[in-house]
Design an enzyme around this catalytic site. Structure first.
Site, PDB file in Angstrom:
ATOM      1  N   ARG A 104      -6.528  78.008  -0.453  1.00  0.00           N
ATOM      2  CA  ARG A 104      -7.428  77.820   0.631  1.00  0.00           C
ATOM      3  C   ARG A 104      -8.179  79.095   0.966  1.00  0.00           C
ATOM      4  O   ARG A 104      -8.699  79.123   2.049  1.00  0.00           O
ATOM      5  CB  ARG A 104      -7.021  77.175   1.881  1.00  0.00           C
ATOM      6  CG  ARG A 104      -6.667  75.766   1.902  1.00  0.00           C
ATOM      7  CD  ARG A 104      -7.528  74.791   1.483  1.00  0.00           C
ATOM      8  NE  ARG A 104      -6.865  73.451   1.437  1.00  0.00           N
ATOM      9  CZ  ARG A 104      -6.332  73.038   0.335  1.00  0.00           C
ATOM     10  NH1 ARG A 104      -6.285  73.419  -0.623  1.00  0.00           N
ATOM     11  NH2 ARG A 104      -5.754  71.551   0.546  1.00  0.00           N
ATOM     12  N   SER A 123      -7.440  68.700   7.065  1.00  0.00           N
ATOM     13  CA  SER A 123      -6.255  69.172   7.564  1.00  0.00           C
ATOM     14  C   SER A 123      -6.515  70.223   8.509  1.00  0.00           C
ATOM     15  O   SER A 123      -7.661  71.031   8.209  1.00  0.00           O
ATOM     16  CB  SER A 123      -5.899  70.097   6.148  1.00  0.00           C
ATOM     17  OG  SER A 123      -5.145  69.104   5.240  1.00  0.00           O
ATOM     18  N   GLU A 178      -6.765  75.641   9.774  1.00  0.00           N
ATOM     19  CA  GLU A 178      -7.359  75.563   8.370  1.00  0.00           C
ATOM     20  C   GLU A 178      -8.693  75.768   8.664  1.00  0.00           C
ATOM     21  O   GLU A 178      -9.278  76.549   7.918  1.00  0.00           O
ATOM     22  CB  GLU A 178      -6.815  74.270   7.551  1.00  0.00           C
ATOM     23  CG  GLU A 178      -6.968  74.435   6.325  1.00  0.00           C
ATOM     24  CD  GLU A 178      -8.163  73.728   5.751  1.00  0.00           C
ATOM     25  OE1 GLU A 178      -8.678  74.038   4.549  1.00  0.00           O
ATOM     26  OE2 GLU A 178      -8.836  72.942   6.456  1.00  0.00           O
TER      27      GLU A 178
HETATM   28  N1  EPU Z   1       4.564  64.935   6.059  1.00  0.00           N
HETATM   29  C1  EPU Z   1       5.231  64.143   6.722  1.00  0.00           C
HETATM   30  N2  EPU Z   1       4.564  64.020   8.261  1.00  0.00           N
HETATM   31  C2  EPU Z   1       3.168  64.065   8.266  1.00  0.00           C
HETATM   32  C3  EPU Z   1       2.286  64.473   7.372  1.00  0.00           C
HETATM   33  C4  EPU Z   1       3.209  64.773   6.233  1.00  0.00           C
HETATM   34  O1  EPU Z   1       6.459  64.376   7.060  1.00  0.00           O
HETATM   35  O2  EPU Z   1       2.893  63.563   9.394  1.00  0.00           O
HETATM   36  C5  EPU Z   1       5.170  65.306   4.795  1.00  0.00           C
HETATM   37  C6  EPU Z   1       4.820  64.321   3.627  1.00  0.00           C
HETATM   38  O3  EPU Z   1       5.710  63.103   3.705  1.00  0.00           O
HETATM   39  C7  EPU Z   1       4.925  65.141   2.616  1.00  0.00           C
HETATM   40  C8  EPU Z   1       4.657  66.310   2.939  1.00  0.00           C
HETATM   41  O4  EPU Z   1       4.573  66.421   4.085  1.00  0.00           O
HETATM   42  O5  EPU Z   1       6.143  65.122   2.037  1.00  0.00           O
HETATM   43  C9  EPU Z   1       3.209  66.890   2.561  1.00  0.00           C
HETATM   44  O6  EPU Z   1       2.286  66.154   2.839  1.00  0.00           O
HETATM   45  P1  EPU Z   1       0.830  65.633   2.103  1.00  0.00           P
HETATM   46  O7  EPU Z   1       0.977  65.645   0.854  1.00  0.00           O
HETATM   47  O8  EPU Z   1       0.338  64.640   2.969  1.00  0.00           O
HETATM   48  O9  EPU Z   1       0.121  67.018   2.686  1.00  0.00           O
HETATM   49  P2  EPU Z   1      -0.022  68.422   2.371  1.00  0.00           P
HETATM   50  O10 EPU Z   1       0.379  68.530   0.634  1.00  0.00           O
HETATM   51  O11 EPU Z   1       0.635  69.407   3.233  1.00  0.00           O
HETATM   52  C10 EPU Z   1      -2.377  69.159   1.233  1.00  0.00           C
HETATM   53  C11 EPU Z   1      -3.683  69.336   1.853  1.00  0.00           C
HETATM   54  C12 EPU Z   1      -4.562  68.136   1.826  1.00  0.00           C
HETATM   55  C13 EPU Z   1      -4.483  67.361   0.452  1.00  0.00           C
HETATM   56  C14 EPU Z   1      -3.039  67.134   0.392  1.00  0.00           C
HETATM   57  C15 EPU Z   1      -2.893  66.197  -0.900  1.00  0.00           C
HETATM   58  C16 EPU Z   1      -3.360  71.467   3.187  1.00  0.00           C
HETATM   59  C17 EPU Z   1      -3.547  71.949   4.327  1.00  0.00           C
HETATM   60  N3  EPU Z   1      -3.763  70.266   2.931  1.00  0.00           N
HETATM   61  O12 EPU Z   1      -1.605  68.661   2.359  1.00  0.00           O
HETATM   62  O13 EPU Z   1      -5.868  68.577   1.969  1.00  0.00           O
HETATM   63  O14 EPU Z   1      -5.130  66.259   0.790  1.00  0.00           O
HETATM   64  O15 EPU Z   1      -2.405  68.256   0.224  1.00  0.00           O
HETATM   65  O16 EPU Z   1      -2.801  66.933  -1.991  1.00  0.00           O
HETATM   66  O17 EPU Z   1      -3.350  71.982   1.833  1.00  0.00           O
HETATM   67  C18 EPU Z   1      -7.743  69.143   3.490  1.00  0.00           C
HETATM   68  O18 EPU Z   1      -7.370  70.392   3.259  1.00  0.00           O
HETATM   69  O19 EPU Z   1      -8.301  68.929   4.512  1.00  0.00           O
HETATM   70  C19 EPU Z   1      -6.823  68.282   2.958  1.00  0.00           C
HETATM   71  C20 EPU Z   1      -6.877  66.951   3.571  1.00  0.00           C
END
Ligand code: EPU
Length: 336
Positions: free
Chosen positions: A159, A234, A330
């Site tokens: 990011r 996010s 973010e």
């Molecule tokens: N999780 C929870 N509770 C929640 C949300 C998430 O336990 O309320 C857990 C999920 O179960 C999972 C882990 O946290 O095991 C990661 O969650 P997720 O894959 O949903 O999100 P992330 O990997 O943290 C990133 C990007 C998103 C993107 C997703 C999917 C960031 C800050 N966010 O999230 O990007 O859609 O990966 O690849 O890096 C954005 O940047 O606006 C965005 C939506």
């Protein structure tokens, strides 16, 4: 070029807050761009570029907004394309997916434009723009000329990029050159949640269109639409720990709380941290953490950036007191 005066920033950003700006230019080509910059300068107004306004929290800004609407997708080599920075990222993902090309299908449904995606190296489900990007064309406001910046020079990280720091924005991205692939995403490269989803639905192939459909489905289940909600995606970055802090975390907390990175670093899931603090659906200062996904914040009735700042501090303090981890917001902040 369309020029508007006295425009509410809340109408240009998807979190729907912000004061009024004196001048807004909607540019569709390079000539519009240089004219807009010259006009803003003549009035001593600082310039800020918006694409979809999907990742910017606006306060008071007494400057000129350039809305980048430079469009076009043009093939310039074998699976190599030049894409206007004002193209909607998801339209570009759809276009390449329809051509059967791989590299951006997992980025389907990400909000915003191509230019915005480069500024913060947007990504999802294992793909980000740095993986397909060859070169960026931009207007350098310090040198007053168009320049080419390579992928390496742009220093794209998690990011982040050389374009990201709001206080030092020097370049206006006009177009990007991307290289797509004919090979599909390999089974081992599939992001864990996408892999689980495909296994559940018994999808047998890994074609770009299968992955795009799956990603759009997954996103619809846990992300609100910007038509229905005021949001900027996010709300927090996933904090990165290294060295002893990373080792201690791994000992103390379950594997679903983080993902491993090179050099022994780990990326903690901010969504997980917030969820563990019982913050899904939590509301304060007119803001809410989305009930289905704690990583997403929604503006229900916040009046301005000050409310969002108070909400941020409130939520971050809860996570800090439970986990001793400091969350960082973010989206970018736009103020004078
Ligand atoms: N999780 C929870 N509770 C929640 C949300 C998430 O336990 O309320 C857990 C999920 O179960 C999972 C882990 O946290 O095991 C990661 O969650 P997720 O894959 O949903 O999100 P992330 O990997 O943290 C990133 C990007 C998103 C993107 C997703 C999917 C960031 C800050 N966010 O999230 O990007 O859609 O990966 O690849 O890096 C954005 O940047 O606006 C965005 C939506």
């Amino acid at each position: 070029m369309k020029v508007s005066r006295d425009v509410a920033l809340s109408s240009l950003t998807t979190m729907r807050v912000g004061g009024r700006v004196p001048l807004v230019f909607e540019i569709t080509n390079e000539n519009d761009l240089t004219e807009a910059v010259a006009t803003a300068r003549a009035q001593s107004l600082p310039v800020f570029v918006l694409g979809g306004g999907t990742n910017v929290l606006a306060g008071q800004f007494h400057g000129a907004i350039i809305l980048n609407r430079i469009r076009g997708i043009r093939g310039i080599g074998e699976r190599i394309f030049r894409v206007g920075a004002g193209e909607v990222l998801d339209d570009v993902c759809a276009h390449f997916t329809e051509m059967g090309l791989s590299g951006m299908e997992c980025m389907s449904g990400i909000l915003g434009t191509v230019g915005g995606a480069v500024v913060q190296n947007s990504g999802a489900y294992g793909q980000d723009i740095s993986q397909v990007l060859l070169e960026i064309e931009a207007y350098d406001m310090e040198a007053d000329r168009f320049v080419k910046i390579s992928n390496a020079e742009a220093r794209l990280g998690y990011r982040s990029s050389i374009f990201k720091d709001v206080s030092e924005r020097r370049y206006i991205i006009t177009s990007v050159t991307v290289a797509l692939r004919s090979e599909f995403v390999g089974q081992d490269e599939l992001y864990f949640s996408l892999k689980n989803y495909l296994e559940k639905t018994s999808a047998t192939n890994r074609s770009p269109s299968t992955l795009r459909d799956a990603v759009l489905q997954l996103r619809a289940e846990k992300l609100p639409s910007i038509e229905e909600c005021a949001t900027a995606g996010s709300f927090f970055k996933n904090p990165i720990l290294s060295g002893d802090a990373a080792a201690n975390w791994r000992e103390k907390y379950p594997p679903e709380s983080y993902s491993a990175m090179p050099d022994g670093q780990i990326k903690l899931f901010a969504g997980w941290l917030l969820d563990q603090c019982g913050l899904k659906g939590y509301e304060s200062y007119g803001m809410q953490l989305y009930p289905k996904n704690a990583l997403i914040a929604i503006n229900k009735s916040a009046n301005d950036l000050a409310d969002i700042d108070k909400f941020t501090a409130d939520v971050a303090a809860k996570v800090s007191s439970k986990f001793a981890v400091e969350l960082e917001r973010e989206p970018d902040t736009l103020t004078d």
